[in-house]
Design a protein around this motif. Structure first.
Motif, PDB file in Angstrom:
ATOM      1  N   VAL A   1      -6.607  -2.316  -7.686  1.00  0.00           N
ATOM      2  CA  VAL A   1      -6.532  -2.386  -9.150  1.00  0.00           C
ATOM      3  C   VAL A   1      -7.907  -2.030  -9.710  1.00  0.00           C
ATOM      4  N   PRO A   2      -7.968  -1.034 -10.602  1.00  0.00           N
ATOM      5  CA  PRO A   2      -9.270  -0.651 -11.171  1.00  0.00           C
ATOM      6  C   PRO A   2      -9.970  -1.854 -11.798  1.00  0.00           C
TER       7      PRO A   2
ATOM      8  N   PRO B   1      13.864  -5.065 -13.049  1.00  0.00           N
ATOM      9  CA  PRO B   1      13.080  -4.060 -12.325  1.00  0.00           C
ATOM     10  C   PRO B   1      11.633  -4.499 -12.074  1.00  0.00           C
ATOM     11  N   ILE B   2      11.156  -4.196 -10.887  1.00  0.00           N
ATOM     12  CA  ILE B   2       9.737  -4.371 -10.565  1.00  0.00           C
ATOM     13  C   ILE B   2       9.089  -3.006 -10.715  1.00  0.00           C
ATOM     14  N   LYS B   3       8.200  -2.933 -11.698  1.00  0.00           N
ATOM     15  CA  LYS B   3       7.590  -1.637 -12.007  1.00  0.00           C
ATOM     16  C   LYS B   3       6.641  -1.222 -10.882  1.00  0.00           C
ATOM     17  N   ARG B   4       5.843  -2.181 -10.462  1.00  0.00           N
ATOM     18  CA  ARG B   4       4.784  -1.820  -9.506  1.00  0.00           C
ATOM     19  C   ARG B   4       4.195  -3.078  -8.892  1.00  0.00           C
ATOM     20  N   VAL B   5       3.824  -3.002  -7.622  1.00  0.00           N
ATOM     21  CA  VAL B   5       3.055  -4.079  -6.975  1.00  0.00           C
ATOM     22  C   VAL B   5       1.813  -3.450  -6.360  1.00  0.00           C
ATOM     23  N   ARG B   6       0.675  -4.020  -6.711  1.00  0.00           N
ATOM     24  CA  ARG B   6      -0.588  -3.491  -6.170  1.00  0.00           C
ATOM     25  C   ARG B   6      -1.408  -4.599  -5.517  1.00  0.00           C
TER      26      ARG B   6
ATOM     27  N   LYS C   1       0.833  -1.222   0.000  1.00  0.00           N
ATOM     28  CA  LYS C   1       0.000   0.000   0.000  1.00  0.00           C
ATOM     29  C   LYS C   1       0.858   1.258   0.000  1.00  0.00           C
ATOM     30  N   GLU C   2       1.997   1.168   0.695  1.00  0.00           N
ATOM     31  CA  GLU C   2       2.890   2.347   0.756  1.00  0.00           C
ATOM     32  C   GLU C   2       3.891   2.351  -0.399  1.00  0.00           C
ATOM     33  N   ARG C   3       3.669   1.454  -1.365  1.00  0.00           N
ATOM     34  CA  ARG C   3       4.441   1.379  -2.617  1.00  0.00           C
ATOM     35  C   ARG C   3       5.926   1.093  -2.399  1.00  0.00           C
ATOM     36  N   PHE C   4       6.219   0.347  -1.373  1.00  0.00           N
ATOM     37  CA  PHE C   4       7.608  -0.024  -1.088  1.00  0.00           C
ATOM     38  C   PHE C   4       8.248  -0.776  -2.249  1.00  0.00           C
TER      39      PHE C   4
END
Lengths: 291, 291
Positions: free
Chosen positions: A237-238, A227-232, A75-78
């Protein structure tokens, strides 16, 4: 002519022989809607890496503190902007903060080890085949699990399971470094390392990677890291981007039929069913949810 | 201060506690020259692929006709210019003639299945841990093996083992298409597919490859195939290029110590030894031969 003679023989045999057991594909196809469970988006991670999306189902029933901490980190985009740092042949792919300098935000830096728990309160469906490591093996809510038969249970460290990296101290893990098994299941990690989930989709993004040439398979150059672009979290996620998945229920008759087919291959070029199957060789079926 | 207190406690414990069992690395390091066997160049393949060399030890004791046929194919340079055609996630990497149009030369096009044999005449060292698939498991000359305990034995289809691709008919294999296991050991192939050897070096060249997107993991485009530059028998490799390897003898005390360490990890961050190990999770040690 030889081929034709064989075909005729097969027809007459079929007429009198009992119907063949279903294969694994038939067992999956025959499962009814009630045999499947929709994966909860609140326990799902979407990790964008290596040109695709890896979908992980978390298992709070096995590691509640770690799952909670991982959700805070997400959630904190770590994880956004971290990387896969280690790919060790026939062992693990590991990711997270390779520098170990990134702030963990409000997440905890260390947690008590959650490598096993009381078997009480777990709906454990036993697999009736031998296992080299544990008295009992089976499934809990779609996760491969094991038990000592004396009240302790744990997630088994099978191919595709997600575990918590840590130092030699048992309380040194937080979930900021995670790994998944990419080879023969290293079940000696059972009871020693916390399992927090399993990869439902995108496993090939984690396995088809160059092995690291450093000690323990770590990438030696920063440029080699993936690289890890993003974890949600699934709930963030919409709806339009969400990939809803269903996992076959592991406590029902459909799954028992599937396991039986897996343990007794006697079709499609197999002559001898081995009448046994290893826990980690049973990948619980996953499919896209009906719209 | 906390760290220091722990260190002091560790010192006094060490003084009175019995010596720890050796770990796997210590067990390998302690092995004597007589505990190792030099791999026979006449049973070794050098496959140049994916920027490196894969070294395979053949096992004529399990599949004499297929090994013989493969040697003929290699000597007549059948594999040179073929490719890896299939990489199926958590299953196999397969190579050989993807077109199935290349002449087999003087090699046979089909052979009787050699998926099992009489246990007589095999020096079978038993592994005393449970197995889901077979009554007995263990090692024969460094190869993972299994037996029904009633006179039949076979090579177990473990990670890194090389097997013979074939069609649904049991007599449709020749060795012109080979595969190796790259995931959780698909032991249901035991007794149904012929094992002809195992990869001693270069496994990472076979696993770190894009998974095929066609059915069964076949590459859909010819351009995706991974070219095999050349395959040579060890005896045809000039001495200067030869990579002499040694395999730990699997019938000796050093190997028993190694297996025991693998089955009882209790050091380096492990608290609970599982007191068991799966056959396919024991990779028989390999090292460069002393010059």
């Amino acid at each position: 002519m030889k081929r034709l003679a064989l075909a005729i023989a097969a027809v007459s045999l079929t007429a009198f022989a009992p119907a063949k057991k279903p294969g694994t594909a038939e067992a999956v196809a025959a499962a009814q809607p009630a045999d499947w469970r929709r994966v909860d988006p609140a326990n799902t991670l979407y990790m964008e890496v290596n040109g695709g999306t890896v979908i992980i189902e978390l298992a709070p029933q096995f590691a509640p503190l770690h799952v909670d901490n991982i959700k805070t980190l997400v959630k904190e985009r770590f994880f956004d902007g971290t990387s896969i740092n280690r790919v060790q042949e026939n062992y693990v792919t590991q990711w997270g903060d390779g520098t170990e300098k990134k702030s963990l935000g409000t997440a905890k830096a260390t947690l008590p080890l959650e490598a096993e728990r009381s078997a009480k309160g777990l709906a454990f469906t036993r697999l009736n085949h031998r296992d080299a490591y544990a008295r009992q093996v089976g499934f809990v809510d779609g996760f491969q699990a094991a038990s000592d038969g004396k009240g302790r249970a744990w997630m088994a460290q099978c191919y595709g399971v997600v575990g918590v990296g840590r130092g030699e101290s048992t309380e040194s893990g937080s979930g900021a470094e995670l790994y998944t098994m990419i080879g023969q299941a290293p079940r000696h990690l059972d009871r020693n390392y916390a399992g927090v989930g399993r990869i439902l989709q995108g496993m090939e993004l984690m396995t088809a990677l160059p092995r690291g040439t450093g000690q323990l398979g770590f990438y030696e150059q920063e440029s080699q890291r993936v690289p890890i672009k993003r974890v949600r979290l699934g709930t963030d996620v919409p709806a339009a981007e969400r990939i809803d998945l269903e996992v076959m229920r592991t406590d029902g008759k459909a799954f028992a039929t599937f396991v039986d087919a897996r343990a007794n291959r006697e079709r499609d070029g197999f002559m001898i069913g081995m009448r046994g199957v290893d826990l980690c060789n049973i990948r619980v079926p996953v499919r896209p949810a009906a719209k």
